[in-house]
Design a protein around this motif. Structure first.
Motif, PDB file in Angstrom:
ATOM      1  N   ILE A  23       5.188  -4.311  -8.439  1.00 34.85           N
ATOM      2  CA  ILE A  23       3.836  -3.883  -8.783  1.00 34.85           C
ATOM      3  C   ILE A  23       3.040  -5.123  -9.189  1.00 34.85           C
ATOM      4  O   ILE A  23       3.563  -6.013  -9.876  1.00 34.85           O
ATOM      5  CB  ILE A  23       3.852  -2.860  -9.935  1.00 34.85           C
ATOM      6  N   VAL A  24       1.782  -5.167  -8.768  1.00 32.83           N
ATOM      7  CA  VAL A  24       0.891  -6.271  -9.111  1.00 32.83           C
ATOM      8  C   VAL A  24      -0.205  -5.765 -10.045  1.00 32.83           C
ATOM      9  O   VAL A  24      -0.777  -4.691  -9.816  1.00 32.83           O
ATOM     10  CB  VAL A  24       0.266  -6.880  -7.840  1.00 32.83           C
ATOM     11  N   ALA A  25      -0.481  -6.504 -11.095  1.00 34.31           N
ATOM     12  CA  ALA A  25      -1.544  -6.151 -12.036  1.00 34.31           C
ATOM     13  C   ALA A  25      -2.112  -7.433 -12.622  1.00 34.31           C
ATOM     14  O   ALA A  25      -1.512  -8.510 -12.510  1.00 34.31           O
ATOM     15  CB  ALA A  25      -1.016  -5.242 -13.147  1.00 34.31           C
ATOM     16  N   GLU A  26      -3.282  -7.315 -13.247  1.00 35.70           N
ATOM     17  CA  GLU A  26      -3.832  -8.463 -13.953  1.00 35.70           C
ATOM     18  C   GLU A  26      -3.014  -8.728 -15.205  1.00 35.70           C
ATOM     19  O   GLU A  26      -2.489  -7.805 -15.834  1.00 35.70           O
ATOM     20  CB  GLU A  26      -5.292  -8.218 -14.302  1.00 35.70           C
ATOM     21  N   ASP A  40       6.235 -12.763 -12.264  1.00 32.07           N
ATOM     22  CA  ASP A  40       5.776 -13.931 -11.534  1.00 32.07           C
ATOM     23  C   ASP A  40       4.260 -13.937 -11.546  1.00 32.07           C
ATOM     24  O   ASP A  40       3.627 -13.057 -10.947  1.00 32.07           O
ATOM     25  CB  ASP A  40       6.293 -13.907 -10.094  1.00 32.07           C
ATOM     26  N   THR A  41       3.659 -14.891 -12.250  1.00 32.36           N
ATOM     27  CA  THR A  41       2.208 -14.991 -12.339  1.00 32.36           C
ATOM     28  C   THR A  41       1.711 -16.071 -11.410  1.00 32.36           C
ATOM     29  O   THR A  41       2.150 -17.224 -11.481  1.00 32.36           O
ATOM     30  CB  THR A  41       1.761 -15.286 -13.784  1.00 32.36           C
ATOM     31  N   SER A  42       0.800 -15.706 -10.510  1.00 32.75           N
ATOM     32  CA  SER A  42       0.361 -16.630  -9.473  1.00 32.75           C
ATOM     33  C   SER A  42      -0.954 -16.147  -8.891  1.00 32.75           C
ATOM     34  O   SER A  42      -1.400 -15.030  -9.147  1.00 32.75           O
ATOM     35  CB  SER A  42       1.433 -16.716  -8.376  1.00 32.75           C
ATOM     36  N   THR A  69      -0.180 -10.882 -11.978  1.00 30.60           N
ATOM     37  CA  THR A  69       1.235 -10.873 -12.343  1.00 30.60           C
ATOM     38  C   THR A  69       1.958  -9.842 -11.491  1.00 30.60           C
ATOM     39  O   THR A  69       1.529  -8.694 -11.388  1.00 30.60           O
ATOM     40  CB  THR A  69       1.422 -10.545 -13.828  1.00 30.60           C
ATOM     41  N   GLU A  70       3.044 -10.272 -10.872  1.00 35.46           N
ATOM     42  CA  GLU A  70       3.879  -9.382 -10.079  1.00 35.46           C
ATOM     43  C   GLU A  70       5.118  -9.016 -10.895  1.00 35.46           C
ATOM     44  O   GLU A  70       5.826  -9.887 -11.403  1.00 35.46           O
ATOM     45  CB  GLU A  70       4.297 -10.058  -8.777  1.00 35.46           C
TER      46      GLU A  70
END
Length: 237
Positions: A23-26, A40-42, A69-70
């Motif tokens: 899941i991807v979020a801010e 993983d922040t990218s 952030t993933e």
């Protein structure tokens, strides 16, 4: 993956992930989660085009953060929870290659890794609209699932081809990306906020629109008289 939206005026989005699901979020938007997630922040995420530094800059222009952030679930799976930031509702959007959605700035909550979040539209309006900052919509594209926060109560309309609707920009929460949107000035409406005209968004069918009963700007204006006077506080120190 299983999603659950619980609560009423301040809902919670709970995502239960199986091993390896992402899941991807801010950054900082997760309210709570089970232990063991890989983070993983990218500026780059997923194969659906989340990424690159330029895409990150487009997200910033759309009111989002440069970095995403993933979250990758551990072998035993796990739970992520996101809390609404305003009274309203959380909606799930299923996106494929033929779909794009335009959502008002700040509404994106989370998505699967192959959903792309970028700047879709930015329009500077009169001084009375959002304090002169204009209106910004984020574009959701790619392939996967996204969740968005909408303010207040939500009314949906399906506009056929040839039909349009005039909407205050703050109440236009979400619409299908294929729809044509323009802004028009309505003369003759005078007050302290809008000067000599009122700007309205005119959206043209075919397509679906989601209208919110509350706008963040109007909520801020409603509570402003009850906030401490910072200028008087600083002058007394």
């Amino acid at each position: 993956m299983k999603s659950t939206i619980a609560g009423t005026t301040m809902p919670i989005l709970e995502l239960t992930l199986d091993s390896g699901e992402r899941i991807v979020a801010e950054g900082g938007d997760v309210a709570w989660m089970s232990p063991g997630f890989g983070l993983d922040t990218s500026t780059v995420h997923g194969t659906g085009g989340q990424g690159g530094f330029m895409s990150g800059l487009k997200r910033v222009l759309g009111g989002a953060q440069l970095f995403l952030t993933e979250y990758t679930a551990p072998d035993r799976g796990g739970l992520l929870a996101f809390a609404a930031q305003l009274p309203g509702t959380i909606r799930q959007l299923d996106i494929d290659a033929a779909d794009t959605f335009m959502v008002q700035q700040g509404s994106f909550t989370a998505s699967t890794a192959d959903v792309e979040v970028s700047l879709g539209l930015q329009k500077r309006l009169g001084a009375g609209i959002f304090g002169g900052a204009g209106v910004v919509f984020q574009k959701l594209a790619g392939s996967g699932t996204a969740w968005v926060q909408l303010a207040g109560e939500i009314t949906e309309y399906d506009l056929p081809a040839g039909q349009s609707m005039l909407i205050h920009p703050g109440h236009l929460a979400l619409f299908e990306g294929t729809m044509e949107l323009e802004f028009t000035s309505i003369k003759g409406i005078k007050n302290k906020f809008f000067g000599d005209s009122l700007f309205l968004a005119e959206i043209h069918g075919p397509g679906r629109i989601w209208l919110q009963s509350m706008s963040p700007a109007k909520l801020a204006a409603a509570i402003e008289p009850y906030l401490p006077d910072r200028s008087s506080t600083s002058s007394n120190t």
